[in-house]
Design a protein around this motif. Structure first.
Motif, short mmCIF file in Angstrom:
data_model
loop_
_atom_site.label_atom_id
_atom_site.label_comp_id
_atom_site.label_asym_id
_atom_site.label_seq_id
_atom_site.Cartn_x
_atom_site.Cartn_y
_atom_site.Cartn_z
N THR A 106 5.31 3.32 -8.67
CA THR A 106 6.13 2.23 -8.15
C THR A 106 5.70 1.79 -6.75
O THR A 106 6.30 0.89 -6.18
CB THR A 106 7.61 2.65 -8.09
N SER A 107 4.67 2.45 -6.20
CA SER A 107 4.24 2.10 -4.84
C SER A 107 3.08 1.12 -4.89
O SER A 107 2.97 0.33 -5.83
CB SER A 107 3.87 3.37 -4.07
N ASP A 108 2.21 1.15 -3.91
CA ASP A 108 1.18 0.12 -3.77
C ASP A 108 -0.12 0.43 -4.50
O ASP A 108 -1.12 -0.27 -4.33
CB ASP A 108 0.89 -0.11 -2.29
N GLY A 109 -0.14 1.48 -5.30
CA GLY A 109 -1.36 1.84 -6.01
C GLY A 109 -2.32 2.69 -5.20
O GLY A 109 -3.37 3.08 -5.69
N GLN A 110 -1.96 2.99 -3.95
CA GLN A 110 -2.79 3.80 -3.08
C GLN A 110 -2.06 5.04 -2.58
O GLN A 110 -2.62 5.82 -1.83
CB GLN A 110 -3.24 2.98 -1.87
N ASN A 111 -0.81 5.22 -2.99
CA ASN A 111 0.07 6.20 -2.40
C ASN A 111 0.56 7.18 -3.47
O ASN A 111 1.20 6.77 -4.44
CB ASN A 111 1.26 5.47 -1.76
N ALA A 112 0.26 8.47 -3.30
CA ALA A 112 0.77 9.50 -4.20
C ALA A 112 2.09 10.01 -3.64
O ALA A 112 2.14 10.51 -2.52
CB ALA A 112 -0.24 10.64 -4.32
N SER A 113 3.16 9.85 -4.41
CA SER A 113 4.51 10.09 -3.88
C SER A 113 5.37 10.85 -4.88
O SER A 113 5.35 10.55 -6.09
CB SER A 113 5.21 8.76 -3.55
N TRP A 114 6.14 11.81 -4.36
CA TRP A 114 7.09 12.55 -5.18
C TRP A 114 8.40 12.76 -4.43
O TRP A 114 8.39 12.91 -3.20
CB TRP A 114 6.55 13.94 -5.55
N THR A 115 9.50 12.77 -5.17
CA THR A 115 10.79 13.22 -4.66
C THR A 115 11.22 14.42 -5.49
O THR A 115 11.20 14.37 -6.73
CB THR A 115 11.85 12.11 -4.76
N LEU A 116 11.59 15.52 -4.82
CA LEU A 116 12.11 16.71 -5.48
C LEU A 116 13.61 16.75 -5.24
O LEU A 116 14.06 16.97 -4.12
CB LEU A 116 11.46 17.98 -4.92
#
Length: 263
Positions: free
Chosen positions: A158-168
């Motif tokens: 869901t980000s800009d295609g350059q950002n690896a993101s997680w919520t725990l």
């Protein structure tokens, strides 16, 4: 020809062991501690379309302990990881090829299962052009973690295609409320390149925890906790979340990556 089954074993680079701390007081107990071990694998190759690309596989192995006490609860952890240049700026044309783990639904464990391949007519591994590649190279490494009462939300898509993101997301009864937990994440970045001297790249790790006072008896306990922590924060920031919650935002860390040398 490189034996690609040995990629993880032979071309791993332990870049950094990052320690982060958070002061305690009242609802935040005796202080929080976070440790992130970052490894990377780098390879540059010439693709079938006659373009050169550099690939950076990054693994972050974290041990997380947030000290919550009294009526305070740990709500979530957030990770945001980007490929950046020497000035900390996002590298143009970066593509996030793959990330793991995926979002979990009611699972008490997860396995990182990255297995991405690319074909190259030539190229180089690691910091020195001592091992040439040809044919296909596969990035892959599996780690299994137990995460009882933890929900993983992979926000990368869901980000800009350059950002690896997680919520725990941490449940109120989760063991992580009063003990440490482990989390492993992997990401594979691709950036166009060309023969010659290469830029210095790094992975920028932005990490925060979210806590709140769960007693529903006003904001006094939360306010006293914040006031006690404030003089000890240093580079950490507290960002309010409602009346009785806060994000504890730690200073971003930039970990230098090993860049393949392309003659």
């Amino acid at each position: 020809m490189v034996d690609t089954s040995q990629l993880y074993k032979n071309f791993a680079h332990v870049n950094s062991l990052v320690h982060q701390t958070l002061p305690g007081g009242f609802g935040m107990g005796g202080g929080s501690r976070y440790q992130h071990a970052i490894q990377s694998w780098a390879v540059t190759g010439k693709s079938a379309d006659d373009m050169w690309y550099s690939y950076y596989m990054v693994e972050i192995d974290s041990i997380l302990f947030t000290s919550v006490d009294g009526t305070f609860k740990l709500h979530e952890y957030n990770y945001d990881c980007r490929l950046v240049d020497a000035n900390g700026q996002i590298v143009p044309l970066t593509e996030l090829v793959a990330v793991t783990p995926d979002t979990t639904q009611g699972s008490t464990s997860y396995t990182t299962s990255m297995s991405e391949s690319f074909s190259a007519s030539g190229g180089f591994f690691g910091a020195d052009p001592t091992a040439t590649i040809g044919g296909s190279v596969t990035f892959g490494h599996s780690v299994t973690r137990s995460v009882p009462d933890i929900g993983i939300n992979n926000r990368s898509i869901t980000s800009d295609g350059q950002n690896a993101s997680w919520t725990l997301q941490v449940a109120g009864e989760a063991p992580a409320q009063h003990a440490s937990m482990e989390f492993t994440a992997q990401m594979l970045f691709r950036v166009p390149t060309k023969p010659g001297p290469q830029p210095n790249y790094g992975v920028k790790l932005e990490f925060n925890s979210q806590v709140f006072d769960d007693d529903e008896n006003g904001t006094g306990y939360h306010d006293r906790t914040c006031a006690l922590m404030m003089p000890q924060l240093g580079t950490t920031k507290l960002v309010e979340w409602g009346d009785r919650g806060m994000y504890c935002v730690l200073k971003p860390e930039i970990i230098k990556l090993v860049t393949p040398v392309v003659p």
